[in-house]
Design a protein around this motif. Structure first.
Motif, mmCIF file in Angstrom:
data_model
loop_
_atom_site.group_PDB
_atom_site.id
_atom_site.type_symbol
_atom_site.label_atom_id
_atom_site.label_comp_id
_atom_site.label_asym_id
_atom_site.label_seq_id
_atom_site.Cartn_x
_atom_site.Cartn_y
_atom_site.Cartn_z
ATOM 1 N N UNK A 1 -5.068 19.763 -21.856
ATOM 2 C CA UNK A 1 -4.849 19.361 -23.224
ATOM 3 C C UNK A 1 -6.119 19.503 -24.061
ATOM 4 N N UNK A 2 -7.235 19.114 -23.485
ATOM 5 C CA UNK A 2 -8.491 19.193 -24.220
ATOM 6 C C UNK A 2 -8.887 20.650 -24.488
ATOM 7 N N UNK A 3 -8.618 21.527 -23.526
ATOM 8 C CA UNK A 3 -8.941 22.947 -23.710
ATOM 9 C C UNK A 3 -8.099 23.552 -24.817
ATOM 10 N N UNK A 4 -6.818 23.242 -24.827
ATOM 11 C CA UNK A 4 -5.931 23.755 -25.879
ATOM 12 C C UNK A 4 -6.359 23.202 -27.229
ATOM 13 N N UNK A 5 -6.705 21.927 -27.260
ATOM 14 C CA UNK A 5 -7.165 21.313 -28.510
ATOM 15 C C UNK A 5 -8.405 22.037 -29.036
ATOM 16 N N UNK A 6 -9.353 22.327 -28.157
ATOM 17 C CA UNK A 6 -10.578 23.029 -28.560
ATOM 18 C C UNK A 6 -10.268 24.454 -29.013
ATOM 19 N N UNK A 7 -9.391 25.148 -28.304
ATOM 20 C CA UNK A 7 -9.029 26.520 -28.682
ATOM 21 C C UNK A 7 -8.354 26.548 -30.049
ATOM 22 N N UNK A 8 -7.460 25.597 -30.302
ATOM 23 C CA UNK A 8 -6.789 25.541 -31.600
ATOM 24 C C UNK A 8 -7.758 25.204 -32.725
ATOM 25 N N UNK A 10 -10.928 25.930 -32.808
ATOM 26 C CA UNK A 10 -11.707 27.154 -33.008
ATOM 27 C C UNK A 10 -10.899 28.186 -33.797
ATOM 28 N N UNK A 11 -9.622 28.372 -33.414
ATOM 29 C CA UNK A 11 -8.772 29.353 -34.094
ATOM 30 C C UNK A 11 -8.570 28.982 -35.559
ATOM 31 N N UNK A 12 -8.376 27.697 -35.827
ATOM 32 C CA UNK A 12 -8.195 27.251 -37.214
ATOM 33 C C UNK A 12 -9.455 27.491 -38.041
ATOM 34 N N UNK A 13 -10.602 27.268 -37.423
ATOM 35 C CA UNK A 13 -11.878 27.467 -38.116
ATOM 36 C C UNK A 13 -12.134 28.941 -38.403
ATOM 37 N N UNK A 14 -11.880 29.790 -37.413
ATOM 38 C CA UNK A 14 -12.141 31.232 -37.544
ATOM 39 C C UNK A 14 -11.096 31.942 -38.400
ATOM 40 N N UNK A 17 -8.115 34.283 -34.930
ATOM 41 C CA UNK A 17 -7.993 34.116 -33.479
ATOM 42 C C UNK A 17 -6.546 33.756 -33.134
ATOM 43 N N UNK A 18 -5.989 34.470 -32.175
ATOM 44 C CA UNK A 18 -4.652 34.174 -31.659
ATOM 45 C C UNK A 18 -4.805 33.359 -30.383
ATOM 46 N N UNK A 19 -4.138 32.219 -30.318
ATOM 47 C CA UNK A 19 -4.130 31.375 -29.124
ATOM 48 C C UNK A 19 -2.733 31.430 -28.537
ATOM 49 N N UNK A 56 6.396 29.269 -24.282
ATOM 50 C CA UNK A 56 5.221 30.032 -24.717
ATOM 51 C C UNK A 56 4.890 29.524 -26.114
ATOM 52 N N UNK A 57 3.681 29.042 -26.270
ATOM 53 C CA UNK A 57 3.223 28.560 -27.571
ATOM 54 C C UNK A 57 2.156 29.520 -28.085
ATOM 55 N N UNK A 58 2.255 29.878 -29.358
ATOM 56 C CA UNK A 58 1.268 30.784 -29.945
ATOM 57 C C UNK A 58 0.904 30.296 -31.341
ATOM 58 N N UNK A 59 -0.369 30.469 -31.671
ATOM 59 C CA UNK A 59 -0.884 30.079 -32.985
ATOM 60 C C UNK A 59 -1.869 31.136 -33.441
ATOM 61 N N UNK A 60 -1.745 31.530 -34.699
ATOM 62 C CA UNK A 60 -2.697 32.465 -35.274
ATOM 63 C C UNK A 60 -2.058 33.784 -35.624
ATOM 64 N N UNK A 61 -2.877 34.797 -35.981
ATOM 65 C CA UNK A 61 -2.359 36.098 -36.363
ATOM 66 C C UNK A 61 -1.545 36.725 -35.226
ATOM 67 N N UNK A 62 -0.329 37.138 -35.532
ATOM 68 C CA UNK A 62 0.527 37.743 -34.521
ATOM 69 C C UNK A 62 1.369 36.758 -33.739
#
Length: 87
Positions: A1-8, A10-14, A17-19, A56-62
């Motif tokens: 959960x913490x890894x996904x939270x950090x990846x999201x 980062x993706x929101x900031x950048x 980034x596709x997660x 399958x969960x995806x966030x970001x471009x694409x």
């Protein structure tokens, strides 16, 4: 959960980034028996992999390409396509 939270985060900031988060299989096959909270019994009904679909969960471009149902072999193809790579 913490890894996904950090990846999201980062993706929101950048913004570019596709997660993608998924599992390669489901394990456990949970079974539930009982008619009330007092008699409820929850147990694993298998000791290995099951054929249950996994999300399958995806966030970001694409990310829209990941909507709906896909065969598990489609996921790497969708990621490659999002990266502009031939697969």
């Amino acid at each position: 959960d913490e890894t996904v939270k950090a990846a999201l985060a980062y993706a929101k900031k950048k913004g570019d980034v596709l997660v993608v988060v998924t599992a390669d299989h489901e394990t456990g096959g949970v079974s539930v028996e009982g008619k009330s909270a007092k008699t409820l019994k929850v147990a694993f009904s298998t000791k290995g992999h099951t054929d249950t679909r996994v999300p399958v969960f995806a966030y970001g471009p694409g990310s829209k390409a990941f909507a709906g149902q896909h065969d598990n072999t489609d996921v790497p193809r969708l990621i490659a396509k999002a990266l502009g790579l031939a697969f």
